[in-house]
Design an enzyme around this catalytic site. Structure first.
Site, PDB file in Angstrom:
ATOM      1  N   SER A 187       0.827  -1.211   0.000  1.00 28.45           N
ATOM      2  CA  SER A 187       0.000   0.000   0.000  1.00 28.45           C
ATOM      3  C   SER A 187       0.860   1.259   0.000  1.00 28.45           C
ATOM      4  CB  SER A 187      -0.908   0.021   1.229  1.00 28.45           C
ATOM      5  OG  SER A 187      -1.650  -1.166   1.327  1.00 28.45           O
TER       6      SER A 187
HETATM    7  N1  SAH Z   1      -0.992  -4.902   3.936  1.00 25.18           N
HETATM    8  C1  SAH Z   1      -0.297  -5.209   2.732  1.00 25.18           C
HETATM    9  C2  SAH Z   1      -1.128  -4.886   1.502  1.00 25.18           C
HETATM   10  C3  SAH Z   1      -1.054  -5.977   0.509  1.00 25.18           C
HETATM   11  S1  SAH Z   1      -2.231  -5.947  -0.796  1.00 25.18           S
HETATM   12  C4  SAH Z   1       1.073  -4.534   2.679  1.00 25.18           C
HETATM   13  O1  SAH Z   1       1.350  -3.696   3.556  1.00 25.18           O
HETATM   14  O2  SAH Z   1       1.873  -4.871   1.809  1.00 25.18           O
HETATM   15  C5  SAH Z   1      -3.558  -6.888  -0.117  1.00 25.18           C
HETATM   16  C6  SAH Z   1      -3.285  -8.335   0.206  1.00 25.18           C
HETATM   17  O3  SAH Z   1      -4.528  -8.909   0.589  1.00 25.18           O
HETATM   18  C7  SAH Z   1      -2.760  -9.184  -0.961  1.00 25.18           C
HETATM   19  O4  SAH Z   1      -1.564  -9.779  -0.591  1.00 25.18           O
HETATM   20  C8  SAH Z   1      -3.877 -10.220  -1.167  1.00 25.18           C
HETATM   21  O5  SAH Z   1      -3.401 -11.499  -1.546  1.00 25.18           O
HETATM   22  C9  SAH Z   1      -4.526 -10.260   0.200  1.00 25.18           C
HETATM   23  N2  SAH Z   1      -5.899 -10.778   0.204  1.00 25.18           N
HETATM   24  C10 SAH Z   1      -6.915 -10.534  -0.668  1.00 25.18           C
HETATM   25  N3  SAH Z   1      -8.025 -11.198  -0.296  1.00 25.18           N
HETATM   26  C11 SAH Z   1      -7.717 -11.881   0.842  1.00 25.18           C
HETATM   27  C12 SAH Z   1      -8.440 -12.753   1.693  1.00 25.18           C
HETATM   28  N4  SAH Z   1      -9.715 -13.086   1.475  1.00 25.18           N
HETATM   29  N5  SAH Z   1      -7.794 -13.288   2.759  1.00 25.18           N
HETATM   30  C13 SAH Z   1      -6.494 -12.978   3.029  1.00 25.18           C
HETATM   31  N6  SAH Z   1      -5.753 -12.153   2.250  1.00 25.18           N
HETATM   32  C14 SAH Z   1      -6.355 -11.610   1.167  1.00 25.18           C
END
Ligand code: SAH
Length: 225
Positions: free
Chosen positions: A72
């Site tokens: 993010s």
């Molecule tokens: N907090 C992270 C943001 C990553 S993007 C950071 O600081 O880098 C969002 C993430 O959510 C992705 O890795 C994606 O695979 C995950 N995601 C999406 N749907 C999900 C679900 N149902 N359960 C767990 N993770 C999920």
């Protein structure tokens, strides 16, 4: 992200200047919580992205982390962390849905007692778990799991932060909030901007929602029922 030798100390003067610029930018955009700004200054974001993108790690932008996912934007991480900490005392037990690179969890770690974080993509989960361990984040507990179901075995949580956007709020996340707890979540369809919402569980039966700014997150993949 490939495992690599971590250069934790050697960020150099240029990086320190770039980090300070980022903090100045976060202030300009309205981030006020000094504890949040301090953690954003010291968290080595360059270690949470691929080495090739390291030089861009302190720009205020989202960056790719593989598997179609992104780390993010720093402003959004700061904003969601500030919303999470708003209140009398920091929520002791927090769930993050969407571990991704682990950066948001790393920012939460020094500010909270315990952070559970769930990720559904196994290679991301494995790489990030190893990275968080190598960097010494001992109060962050990653799990490989579908976070749209929450994490029932550890519930209730005083706060839940979702870093992927569902079209509608999964009821499990609301149910796993402690009374007085809050869910910080981007909600809406892909391809258009979503809204960042803070949903507070006022009593066991009632919730209030405050809508914040428009945001853009990758989708929360929701389990089929
Ligand atoms: N907090 C992270 C943001 C990553 S993007 C950071 O600081 O880098 C969002 C993430 O959510 C992705 O890795 C994606 O695979 C995950 N995601 C999406 N749907 C999900 C679900 N149902 N359960 C767990 N993770 C999920």
């Amino acid at each position: 992200m490939q495992p690599r030798k971590l250069d934790i100390q050697g960020i150099g003067m240029t990086s320190q200047r770039t980090r300070n610029r980022l903090i100045a930018r976060l202030r300009e955009q309205g981030i006020k919580d000094e504890a949040v700004l301090q953690v954003m200054r010291t968290t080595p974001r360059h270690l949470f992205v691929d080495e090739a993108l390291g030089s861009r790690a302190y720009e205020d932008t989202a960056l790719p982390i593989g598997h179609g996912q992104t780390i993010s934007q720093p402003y959004i991480v700061a904003k969601m962390t500030e919303l999470l900490l708003a209140g009398d005392k920091p929520p002791p037990k927090v769930l993050e849905v969407g571990t991704g690179s682990g950066y948001q969890a790393a920012v939460l770690s020094p500010l909270l007692a315990t952070v559970f974080t769930v990720e559904r993509i196994e290679p991301l989960y494995l790489a990030t778990k190893a990275l968080l361990h190598a960097l010494g984040y001992r109060n962050v507990y990653p799990s490989l799991s579908d976070g749209s179901w929450g994490l029932a075995r550890e519930a209730p949580f005083e706060a839940i932060i979702a870093t992927a956007a569902p079209e509608t709020v999964p009821p499990e996340l609301l149910e796993q909030l402690a009374v007085g707890g809050k869910l910080i979540i981007p909600v809406g369809k892909q391809g258009v901007l979503q809204t960042l919402q803070v949903i507070t569980r006022e009593t066991s039966e009632s919730y209030t929602t405050v809508t914040h700014e428009a945001v853009q997150f990758v989708p929360m993949i929701q389990a089929k029922t």
